[in-house]
Design a protein around this motif. Sequence first.
Motif, short mmCIF file in Angstrom:
data_model
loop_
_atom_site.label_atom_id
_atom_site.label_comp_id
_atom_site.label_asym_id
_atom_site.label_seq_id
_atom_site.Cartn_x
_atom_site.Cartn_y
_atom_site.Cartn_z
N ILE A 1 0.82 -1.22 0.00
CA ILE A 1 0.00 0.00 0.00
C ILE A 1 0.84 1.26 0.00
O ILE A 1 0.33 2.35 -0.25
N TRP A 2 2.15 1.15 0.24
CA TRP A 2 3.02 2.33 0.26
C TRP A 2 3.84 2.43 -1.03
O TRP A 2 4.75 3.25 -1.12
N ALA A 3 3.51 1.61 -2.04
CA ALA A 3 4.32 1.57 -3.27
C ALA A 3 4.26 2.89 -4.04
O ALA A 3 5.23 3.27 -4.70
N PHE A 4 3.15 3.57 -3.99
CA PHE A 4 2.99 4.87 -4.65
C PHE A 4 1.80 5.57 -4.03
O PHE A 4 0.95 4.94 -3.39
N PRO A 5 1.68 6.89 -4.19
CA PRO A 5 0.53 7.61 -3.63
C PRO A 5 -0.74 7.32 -4.43
O PRO A 5 -0.67 7.11 -5.65
N ALA B 1 -1.42 18.69 5.24
CA ALA B 1 -0.65 17.50 5.61
C ALA B 1 -1.29 16.23 5.06
O ALA B 1 -0.58 15.29 4.66
N ILE B 2 -2.62 16.18 5.03
CA ILE B 2 -3.29 15.00 4.46
C ILE B 2 -2.99 14.89 2.98
O ILE B 2 -2.65 13.81 2.47
N TRP B 3 -3.08 16.01 2.29
CA TRP B 3 -2.82 15.96 0.84
C TRP B 3 -1.36 15.61 0.57
O TRP B 3 -1.06 14.76 -0.27
N SER B 4 -0.44 16.25 1.28
CA SER B 4 0.98 16.06 0.98
C SER B 4 1.50 14.71 1.45
O SER B 4 2.34 14.10 0.77
N GLY C 1 1.90 12.00 -1.30
CA GLY C 1 3.24 11.75 -0.80
C GLY C 1 3.77 10.36 -1.12
O GLY C 1 3.02 9.37 -1.13
N GLU C 2 5.07 10.27 -1.37
CA GLU C 2 5.72 8.99 -1.62
C GLU C 2 6.01 8.31 -0.28
O GLU C 2 6.37 8.94 0.71
N GLY C 3 5.87 6.98 -0.27
CA GLY C 3 6.23 6.21 0.90
C GLY C 3 5.22 6.28 2.03
O GLY C 3 4.13 6.87 1.89
#
Length: 468
Positions: A378-382, A453-456, A461-463
């Motif tokens: 789930i952290w592979a890409f935003p 912060a939620i958007w970024s 955001g990556e990772g």
Amino acid sequence: MSRSARLVPGAALLVLALPLSACDGGVHGVPGGSGVRDPYFPKSGNGGYDVTHYGLTLSYDPARRHLSGTAVITARATEDLSAFDLDLKGLDVEKVTVEGRDARFARAGQELTVRPHDDLDKGETFAATVRYSGTPETITDPDGSEEGWLRTADGALALGQPTGSMAWFPGNHHPSDKASYDITVTVPKGLQAVSNGQLTRETTTGGRTVFAWHEAEPMASYLATVAIGHYTVKRTTTGKGLPVYEAVDPTQEGASRAVLAKIPEIMEWAGYNFGPYPFSSTGAIVDRPEDADYALETQTRPVFPGAPDTETLVHELAHQWFGDSVTPRSWRDMWLNEGFATYAEWLWREDHGGDSAQRTFTKLYDGTSDDVDDPDEIWAFPPAKPSGAAHISDPPVYQRGAMVLHKIRQKVGDDTFYDIVQGWTAAHRHGNADTADFTAYVEKRAPDQDFDAIWSDWLYGEGKPAHP
């Protein structure tokens, strides 16, 4: 969607590029664009016109795998046009007319380029009729799954996400162009043909049965379906009188009975949470497990390969609001479909004695969730930036997309969150929207909150974000 894994070539093309002669009245139109520059499927869709209605008259012989079709495409020119393209993969085109007059046409890959006898003026409404036939193709997606026209044991199943609809009818095959539909299908007597919307006619003559379906509300072409085969059909209504049409392969009837009986309950629950249901019927098509690799939210009548479980049924019915009524502007915005449908599963679980949405979120963040095979996936890409066409149905789009929505809920509280969800489905009902539309809408409805912060961190955001 819910995935279990995941002819006339040559010189004729040159003629289309030549200017009109003086005797044709001179040049004022240009060819419409082939493709709408979708970031992941750039050849999909076409420029220069907007379709308002598809009238599809089909006849299918399963024994010969032969499809004959006539498509009447009613559209409005959005610029002066000397030619326009339709997406059609395979099949043989026999004749094309525009406004009743023969039109020249040429084929190149999935592009059917049509040159009307007379140029089309910007704002003009026109009807293009395409007669075609042949053996429809099965298309393999970039992620390896199959769509298009899928052969089944007793007929066929047409699935369109993201590009498969061009395997069985010509059109402007991009989610940004929605239209109403009339789909009439003739099949051998004894078989059913199930499609979107409401069944308006069923007649049998001379060993052939005609099924006529009408979908009045706008529909993206990837949500159109035809299921041909032996089905046990059940017609009921919800408590509020909404027609429910279920078509179930006889081999799946017993396994499906209890879960499909929950459709009225799910529809009432979804309407309470997401706003008024946007269509005039609902239901399901259940085929055999080997007929497809995934469930799909085909409009008003989701398709399931085998009997679904309750949460899969919730997921695909939630898509009627998120994806079918509010449709992404491009395939980059798939998380607006899948994040919402996945979060609907979390909410159903929360409301029906299972884990709370917060608990589901925490398990995903901690890597202890059974909802994904690999917790790192789930952290592979935003979710708002899938890493290519092969990944628009990967876990970040679904699970991390749902996590974005939960972060919004955490930030604003339940009352404002549900106001945002219901306002969103109302504001874009039967339309298209992208991620920028959504973030702007959230900020407008909760102006006292800071969502940067939620958007970024979560949406773009990556990772893995540093804090849950």
